[in-house]
Design a protein around this motif. Structure first.
Motif, PDB file in Angstrom:
ATOM      1  N   SER A  20     -12.883  20.129   0.621  1.00 39.80           N
ATOM      2  CA  SER A  20     -12.324  21.017   0.015  1.00 39.80           C
ATOM      3  C   SER A  20     -10.729  20.381  -0.858  1.00 39.80           C
ATOM      4  O   SER A  20     -10.366  19.385  -0.113  1.00 39.80           O
ATOM      5  CB  SER A  20     -11.168  21.702   1.292  1.00 39.80           C
ATOM      6  N   PHE A  72      -2.605  22.864   1.768  1.00 39.54           N
ATOM      7  CA  PHE A  72      -2.879  23.574   4.140  1.00 39.54           C
ATOM      8  C   PHE A  72      -0.953  22.358   3.726  1.00 39.54           C
ATOM      9  O   PHE A  72      -1.389  22.500   4.888  1.00 39.54           O
ATOM     10  CB  PHE A  72      -4.023  23.246   4.141  1.00 39.54           C
ATOM     11  N   PHE A  85      -2.922  18.179   7.818  1.00 46.56           N
ATOM     12  CA  PHE A  85      -3.471  18.783   7.034  1.00 46.56           C
ATOM     13  C   PHE A  85      -3.052  18.155   4.676  1.00 46.56           C
ATOM     14  O   PHE A  85      -3.332  18.882   4.486  1.00 46.56           O
ATOM     15  CB  PHE A  85      -3.199  20.070   6.765  1.00 46.56           C
ATOM     16  N   TYR A 119      -7.247  26.582  11.817  1.00 44.88           N
ATOM     17  CA  TYR A 119      -7.494  25.957  10.168  1.00 44.88           C
ATOM     18  C   TYR A 119      -8.185  24.685  11.159  1.00 44.88           C
ATOM     19  O   TYR A 119      -7.369  24.336  12.304  1.00 44.88           O
ATOM     20  CB  TYR A 119      -6.885  26.039   9.348  1.00 44.88           C
ATOM     21  N   ARG A 178      -9.933  20.073  10.854  1.00 44.62           N
ATOM     22  CA  ARG A 178      -9.912  19.648   9.895  1.00 44.62           C
ATOM     23  C   ARG A 178     -11.144  19.005  10.328  1.00 44.62           C
ATOM     24  O   ARG A 178     -10.587  18.489  11.483  1.00 44.62           O
ATOM     25  CB  ARG A 178      -8.242  19.109   9.296  1.00 44.62           C
ATOM     26  N   MET A 233     -13.490  21.568   5.817  1.00 41.22           N
ATOM     27  CA  MET A 233     -12.496  22.336   6.363  1.00 41.22           C
ATOM     28  C   MET A 233     -13.302  23.774   7.309  1.00 41.22           C
ATOM     29  O   MET A 233     -13.906  24.010   6.566  1.00 41.22           O
ATOM     30  CB  MET A 233     -11.161  23.051   5.267  1.00 41.22           C
ATOM     31  N   LEU A 255     -11.910  27.532   8.924  1.00 40.36           N
ATOM     32  CA  LEU A 255     -12.035  28.483   9.239  1.00 40.36           C
ATOM     33  C   LEU A 255     -11.840  30.087   9.861  1.00 40.36           C
ATOM     34  O   LEU A 255     -13.068  29.939   9.490  1.00 40.36           O
ATOM     35  CB  LEU A 255     -10.697  29.322   7.576  1.00 40.36           C
ATOM     36  N   SER A 261      -5.455  20.556  13.618  1.00 39.11           N
ATOM     37  CA  SER A 261      -6.470  21.908  14.096  1.00 39.11           C
ATOM     38  C   SER A 261      -4.776  22.444  13.803  1.00 39.11           C
ATOM     39  O   SER A 261      -3.318  21.710  13.958  1.00 39.11           O
ATOM     40  CB  SER A 261      -6.498  21.585  15.303  1.00 39.11           C
ATOM     41  N   THR A 285      -5.797  32.978  12.078  1.00 36.57           N
ATOM     42  CA  THR A 285      -6.569  32.495  10.963  1.00 36.57           C
ATOM     43  C   THR A 285      -5.960  30.882  11.883  1.00 36.57           C
ATOM     44  O   THR A 285      -5.016  30.189  11.746  1.00 36.57           O
ATOM     45  CB  THR A 285      -6.690  32.082   9.537  1.00 36.57           C
ATOM     46  N   GLN A 307      -3.179  26.290  12.911  1.00 35.46           N
ATOM     47  CA  GLN A 307      -3.224  28.331  13.489  1.00 35.46           C
ATOM     48  C   GLN A 307      -2.018  28.753  12.253  1.00 35.46           C
ATOM     49  O   GLN A 307      -0.955  28.013  12.097  1.00 35.46           O
ATOM     50  CB  GLN A 307      -3.161  29.021  14.193  1.00 35.46           C
TER      51      GLN A 307
END
Length: 139
Positions: free
Chosen positions: A105, A113, A120, A79, A81, A86, A88, A71, A77, A73
């Motif tokens: 994704s 990302f 990511f 994010y 995983r 993903m 969001l 995870s 937002t 930010q």
């Protein structure tokens, strides 16, 4: 036949328990399915759902259901995983908070990302040795 009756009943019962366990494991819901089944879709927006409360409450609800593999930010937002998927959570246009699903994704797999850190980044194939794949110029 009567002397094997108990063994047969135990064997059939054991097989039924194993099959029930497999069905329950296969039917387990992952985070993406959880969002699809428990959040309200936004009209006219594919794979977009309304938050439940604010961003923090929505992230807490989703991660309480299934802990993400990673995870991060960026701006406002969050994010999350889950393998190649993903989720969001954050503002989008006029919406104060929305949940966007990005299943399988391509952006995640291609390194889109990387700004969120190592969890990511694109992953190597499991069978990769890290060496040359051969072809022209390989020695």
């Amino acid at each position: 036949m009567n002397r094997y009756r108990g063994w047969i009943i135990a064997l059939v019962g054991g097989v039924m328990v194993i099959l029930l366990g497999l069905v329950l494991v296969a039917a387990g819901t992952n985070a993406v399915r959880y969002v699809r089944e428990n959040y309200t879709p936004v009209a006219g927006a594919s794979n977009t759902y309304e938050c439940r409360g604010d961003k923090a409450a929505t992230v807490a609800d989703i991660t309480a259901h299934e802990r993400p593999d990673g995870s991060g930010q960026q701006d406002q937002t969050e994010y999350l995983r889950y393998g190649d998927d993903m989720i969001l959570v954050g503002p989008s246009g006029a919406m104060r908070c929305r949940v966007q699903l990005d299943q399988n994704s391509r952006t995640l797999r291609s390194g889109g990302f990387l700004f969120l850190g190592g969890a990511f980044g694109p992953r190597s194939p499991a069978s990769s040795s890290g060496g040359s794949s051969g072809g022209f110029g390989a020695k």
